[in-house]
Design an enzyme around this catalytic site. Structure first.
Site, PDB file in Angstrom:
ATOM      1  N   HIS A 135     -26.318  12.019 -27.062  1.00  0.00           N
ATOM      2  CA  HIS A 135     -25.189  11.189 -26.657  1.00  0.00           C
ATOM      3  C   HIS A 135     -24.634  10.537 -27.919  1.00  0.00           C
ATOM      4  O   HIS A 135     -25.368  10.325 -28.889  1.00  0.00           O
ATOM      5  CB  HIS A 135     -25.619  10.060 -25.717  1.00  0.00           C
ATOM      6  CG  HIS A 135     -26.253  10.484 -24.428  1.00  0.00           C
ATOM      7  ND1 HIS A 135     -27.570  10.818 -24.331  1.00  0.00           N
ATOM      8  CD2 HIS A 135     -25.723  10.594 -23.179  1.00  0.00           C
ATOM      9  CE1 HIS A 135     -27.857  11.118 -23.075  1.00  0.00           C
ATOM     10  NE2 HIS A 135     -26.753  10.994 -22.355  1.00  0.00           N
ATOM     11  N   ASP A 172     -26.608   7.588 -29.017  1.00  0.00           N
ATOM     12  CA  ASP A 172     -27.968   7.890 -29.477  1.00  0.00           C
ATOM     13  C   ASP A 172     -27.998   7.926 -30.995  1.00  0.00           C
ATOM     14  O   ASP A 172     -28.963   7.491 -31.625  1.00  0.00           O
ATOM     15  CB  ASP A 172     -28.434   9.270 -28.996  1.00  0.00           C
ATOM     16  CG  ASP A 172     -28.573   9.392 -27.504  1.00  0.00           C
ATOM     17  OD1 ASP A 172     -28.701   8.359 -26.830  1.00  0.00           O
ATOM     18  OD2 ASP A 172     -28.567  10.540 -27.009  1.00  0.00           O
TER      19      ASP A 172
END
Length: 439
Positions: free
Chosen positions: A101, A104
């Site tokens: 993501h 992340d």
């Protein structure tokens, strides 16, 4: 100093007799099966979020993991340290792909401008890491669910400004995915659902979500992204009800908005069981509808009613999943991403490897067993025989529209139809499958 994984060497295939816990017993990347290597059949990926973002916390307790990249410090420096450790792990594990993501890999910052700047800088880092390790990106996505702004959804939020913020993240994540050579882009509606109908306009929220999906597809074609757009179905949790409940629901949604030929599904095993289905069912449904894209490989716990994201360990379950995938021609742009995390008390660096090694060996053995089933496909032969009547005159006439309800009733009476019962042979077929799995 990046020494968290220093005691661990690259994981190698050592065969079924090995007693080395940091070696593969079944996953032999170069072994040829049905004309393709195991590596190319399985297309394994490890994820950024569970392995490098989760601190080992749960709703009842603080984090248990002592990870150097999760300590306090300059946010961008910690993100770069995280990338160093992540790619060391991916390379030593030997997976060809990874997934992430946007948040992340990069800190969100304190404004949307900081988010964009941080993310762009970290994409530079990821590009360098991919070049150093020859790792590829299976898919990227945007985290439009964790931040409090998304407490009432992203695409389905009652505030169009929140919708616009989510669109900004998706725009940037799609651009990063294309730049990094990603083969798919995933849309997971983490909070695209409702908590109560007392404050929810179902028609309005579906219209918003449908428009967001259309915008994603429009942008894909505008920028020339050659990968696949994927939706990941999930029934509940964190919301009471999600609009992408299961594969069949997603198909109906895509048909409503004219997207059934543009978007496929990324199926997660644990989400399938939470929807009341088997993993096998969801994969078979996707292939039958032409929606099959990719897999998040994990499992749930039958005694727990939530998404536990454990590593797959059932050859029995996954042999039938692999059988459906092979029967449909295998992956194109998709693969097996381990959307799985070690348990909260599994705090050592080696535990991250043990979880993935076990999952990779499970899927490799399932692949071998499924390939055996394909080579002498008793199941398909039985199914073809069971439905053979639909290839004869009456069956073809019904499906082609040559019969009306009235003409079919007349045909039945004139020909004095008296169908006989035929066994479905379920137990026989279950024994056939077990014969392959436990040979």
């Amino acid at each position: 100093m990046n020494d968290f994984f220093k005691k661990i060497s690259k994981i190698k295939f050592e065969g079924r007799e090995t007693v080395n816990p940091l070696a593969f017993r079944h996953y032999d990347a170069d072994k040829m099966i049905l004309g393709k290597s195991m590596k190319d059949h399985l297309r394994f990926a490890a994820c950024y979020w569970h392995n490098f973002c989760w601190p080992g916390s749960d709703v009842f307790g603080a984090g248990t993991f002592d990870r150097p990249w999760l300590k306090n410090g300059d946010a961008m420096e910690m993100a770069m340290m995280k990338a160093d450790h992540a790619f060391e792990f991916f390379a030593k594990l030997g997976v060809p792909y990874y997934c992430f993501h946007d948040t992340d890999v990069a800190p969100e910052g304190n404004s949307i401008k900081e988010y964009v700047n941080n993310f762009q800088n970290m994409v530079d880092v990821l590009e360098e890491k991919q070049a150093e390790t020859n790792l590829k990106l299976l898919w990227g996505t945007a985290n439009a669910f964790s931040n409090p702004r998304y407490m009432s959804g992203a695409g389905t939020n009652p505030d169009p400004k929140v919708f616009a913020y989510a669109a900004t993240q998706i725009f940037n994540a799609m651009g990063a995915t294309q730049r990094l050579g990603g083969e798919n882009y995933v849309l997971w509606g983490g909070r695209e659902g409702y908590e109560t109908l007392l404050n929810t306009d179902l028609r309005q929220e579906r219209e918003q979500l449908g428009r967001l999906m259309q915008m994603v597809v429009e942008h894909k074609h505008k920028i020339g992204f050659n990968g696949t757009i994927l939706i990941e179905p999930k029934p509940q949790e964190p919301t009471k009800h999600q609009y992408d409940y299961d594969t069949a629901t997603v198909y109906g949604f895509l048909k409503q908005y004219g997207l059934e030929n543009e978007i496929k599904v990324n199926i997660e095993a644990n989400h399938a069981t939470l929807a009341g289905h088997s993993f096998h069912h969801e994969v078979a449904t996707a292939t039958s509808l032409g929606l099959f894209g990719s897999i998040d490989a994990n499992r749930g716990d039958a005694q727990l009613g939530w998404d536990t994201d454990q590593f797959p360990n059932s050859v029995e379950e996954n042999t039938l999943v692999m059988y459906e995938i092979l029967k449909a021609g295998g992956f194109t742009t998709g693969g097996f991403n381990f959307d799985a995390r070690v348990r909260r008390p599994s705090i050592d660096a080696e535990d991250l490897f043990h979880g993935h090694i076990g999952g990779m060996d499970t899927m490799a053995l399932a692949l071998e067993r499924a390939a055996d089933m394909i080579e002498n496909d008793t199941l398909s032969k039985n199914i073809a025989q069971r439905y053979a009547g639909w290839n004869e005159d009456l069956g073809r006439q019904i499906l082609s529209g040559d019969h009306s309800l009235e003409s079919l009733a007349r045909y039945s009476v004139e020909n004095n139809l008296s169908p006989t019962k035929e066994s479905g042979r379920q137990e026989y077929l279950e024994n056939i499958v077990n014969g392959y799995i436990y040979k």
